[in-house]
Design a protein around this motif. Structure first.
Motif, PDB file in Angstrom:
ATOM      1  N   HIS A 153       3.821  -1.388  -3.176  1.00 12.28           N
ATOM      2  CA  HIS A 153       3.471  -1.908  -2.002  1.00 12.28           C
ATOM      3  C   HIS A 153       2.972  -3.377  -2.326  1.00 12.28           C
ATOM      4  O   HIS A 153       3.215  -4.361  -1.524  1.00 12.28           O
ATOM      5  N   ARG A 154       2.185  -3.607  -3.234  1.00 12.26           N
ATOM      6  CA  ARG A 154       1.758  -4.819  -3.729  1.00 12.26           C
ATOM      7  C   ARG A 154       2.861  -5.812  -3.943  1.00 12.26           C
ATOM      8  O   ARG A 154       2.804  -7.030  -3.413  1.00 12.26           O
ATOM      9  N   ASN A 155       3.912  -5.424  -4.696  1.00  9.31           N
ATOM     10  CA  ASN A 155       5.066  -6.200  -4.681  1.00  9.31           C
ATOM     11  C   ASN A 155       5.910  -6.460  -3.400  1.00  9.31           C
ATOM     12  O   ASN A 155       6.424  -7.681  -3.408  1.00  9.31           O
ATOM     13  N   HIS A 156       5.902  -5.883  -2.564  1.00 14.40           N
ATOM     14  CA  HIS A 156       6.433  -5.888  -1.034  1.00 14.40           C
ATOM     15  C   HIS A 156       5.508  -6.796  -0.278  1.00 14.40           C
ATOM     16  O   HIS A 156       6.151  -7.166   0.862  1.00 14.40           O
ATOM     17  N   MET A 157       4.303  -6.929  -0.416  1.00 21.10           N
ATOM     18  CA  MET A 157       3.234  -7.516   0.655  1.00 21.10           C
ATOM     19  C   MET A 157       3.924  -9.175   0.757  1.00 21.10           C
ATOM     20  O   MET A 157       3.925  -9.589  -0.491  1.00 21.10           O
TER      21      MET A 157
ATOM     22  N   LYS B 101      -2.499  17.104  -9.959  1.00 20.18           N
ATOM     23  CA  LYS B 101      -3.338  16.180  -9.693  1.00 20.18           C
ATOM     24  C   LYS B 101      -2.850  14.879 -10.302  1.00 20.18           C
ATOM     25  O   LYS B 101      -2.804  13.690  -9.682  1.00 20.18           O
ATOM     26  N   LYS B 102      -2.506  14.926 -11.763  1.00 19.01           N
ATOM     27  CA  LYS B 102      -1.943  13.695 -12.415  1.00 19.01           C
ATOM     28  C   LYS B 102      -0.577  13.173 -11.793  1.00 19.01           C
ATOM     29  O   LYS B 102      -0.564  12.001 -11.739  1.00 19.01           O
ATOM     30  N   LYS B 103       0.113  14.153 -11.305  1.00 16.39           N
ATOM     31  CA  LYS B 103       1.468  13.662 -10.759  1.00 16.39           C
ATOM     32  C   LYS B 103       1.008  12.872  -9.546  1.00 16.39           C
ATOM     33  O   LYS B 103       1.617  11.769  -9.102  1.00 16.39           O
ATOM     34  N   LYS B 104       0.227  13.375  -8.551  1.00 16.64           N
ATOM     35  CA  LYS B 104      -0.074  12.675  -7.420  1.00 16.64           C
ATOM     36  C   LYS B 104      -0.641  11.533  -7.659  1.00 16.64           C
ATOM     37  O   LYS B 104      -0.323  10.179  -7.134  1.00 16.64           O
ATOM     38  N   LEU B 105      -1.473  11.413  -8.497  1.00 14.59           N
ATOM     39  CA  LEU B 105      -2.183  10.171  -9.032  1.00 14.59           C
ATOM     40  C   LEU B 105      -1.087   9.108  -9.639  1.00 14.59           C
ATOM     41  O   LEU B 105      -1.121   7.733  -9.113  1.00 14.59           O
ATOM     42  N   LYS B 106      -0.074   9.642 -10.334  1.00 20.86           N
ATOM     43  CA  LYS B 106       0.641   8.827 -10.847  1.00 20.86           C
ATOM     44  C   LYS B 106       1.681   8.066  -9.832  1.00 20.86           C
ATOM     45  O   LYS B 106       2.018   6.798  -9.634  1.00 20.86           O
ATOM     46  N   THR B 107       1.966   9.085  -8.851  1.00 19.61           N
ATOM     47  CA  THR B 107       2.983   8.788  -7.634  1.00 19.61           C
ATOM     48  C   THR B 107       2.115   7.559  -6.741  1.00 19.61           C
ATOM     49  O   THR B 107       2.822   6.756  -6.478  1.00 19.61           O
ATOM     50  N   LEU B 108       0.982   7.957  -6.688  1.00 12.94           N
ATOM     51  CA  LEU B 108       0.093   6.976  -5.785  1.00 12.94           C
ATOM     52  C   LEU B 108      -0.243   5.616  -6.444  1.00 12.94           C
ATOM     53  O   LEU B 108       0.072   4.455  -5.600  1.00 12.94           O
ATOM     54  N   LYS B 109      -0.181   5.725  -7.579  1.00 11.90           N
ATOM     55  CA  LYS B 109      -0.247   4.260  -8.511  1.00 11.90           C
ATOM     56  C   LYS B 109       1.152   3.585  -8.370  1.00 11.90           C
ATOM     57  O   LYS B 109       1.192   2.288  -8.264  1.00 11.90           O
ATOM     58  N   GLU B 110       2.292   4.278  -8.369  1.00  9.39           N
ATOM     59  CA  GLU B 110       3.656   3.753  -8.312  1.00  9.39           C
ATOM     60  C   GLU B 110       4.178   3.013  -6.898  1.00  9.39           C
ATOM     61  O   GLU B 110       4.106   2.005  -6.942  1.00  9.39           O
ATOM     62  N   ILE B 111       3.270   3.698  -5.911  1.00  4.10           N
ATOM     63  CA  ILE B 111       3.614   3.456  -4.380  1.00  4.10           C
ATOM     64  C   ILE B 111       2.682   2.252  -4.208  1.00  4.10           C
ATOM     65  O   ILE B 111       3.022   1.111  -3.723  1.00  4.10           O
ATOM     66  N   ARG B 112       1.433   2.396  -4.908  1.00  2.00           N
ATOM     67  CA  ARG B 112       0.457   1.182  -4.656  1.00  2.00           C
ATOM     68  C   ARG B 112       1.014  -0.222  -5.404  1.00  2.00           C
ATOM     69  O   ARG B 112       1.019  -1.173  -4.975  1.00  2.00           O
ATOM     70  N   LYS B 113       1.482  -0.007  -6.773  1.00  8.42           N
ATOM     71  CA  LYS B 113       2.140  -1.142  -7.309  1.00  8.42           C
ATOM     72  C   LYS B 113       3.585  -1.777  -6.487  1.00  8.42           C
ATOM     73  O   LYS B 113       3.586  -2.807  -6.443  1.00  8.42           O
TER      74      LYS B 113
END
Length: 119
Positions: free
Chosen positions: A16-20, A2-14
């Protein structure tokens, strides 16, 4: 897991914000060049615009029609097509494709980790 999934999702979200907003050009160009903004609804709209520009180039090179304005009679069809192709190269969505590759790699990593942990 779960920690790995959460870390991956946070990286993707970060990322994604940079590419918006990458579909809009930043007018603050340090070289002093003027930029032109191309407004599109989404990536599909951007790809449709690129495809349409390329189709116009094919028509201009293969067709018998004269696409030049009477005010631009000194410009050749070849020169006009080259300018359109340069425009197409400038609007290709490189950052979006890099982002999609990154997301795919991260999600595949999660799927592989999930498969290994269930074995």
């Amino acid at each position: 897991m779960k920690k790995k999934k959460l870390k991956t999702l946070k990286e993707i979200r970060k990322r994604h914000r940079n590419h918006m907003g990458l579909l809009k050009q930043d007018s603050g160009n340090p070289l002093g060049n003027h930029t032109i903004s191309l407004e599109v609804k989404d990536n599909n709209d951007l790809l449709l615009n690129i495809a349409s520009l390329l189709e116009v180039c094919v028509f201009a090179l293969d067709g018998n029609g004269m696409l030049l304005s009477p005010n631009n009679q000194n410009v050749t069809k070849h020169d006009s097509v080259c300018r359109v192709l340069e425009l197409v190269l400038n609007i290709l969505p490189h950052s979006q494709m890099d982002f999609m590759d990154y997301v795919t790699e991260k999600l595949n990593g999660l799927d592989n980790a999930k498969t290994k942990s269930s074995e």
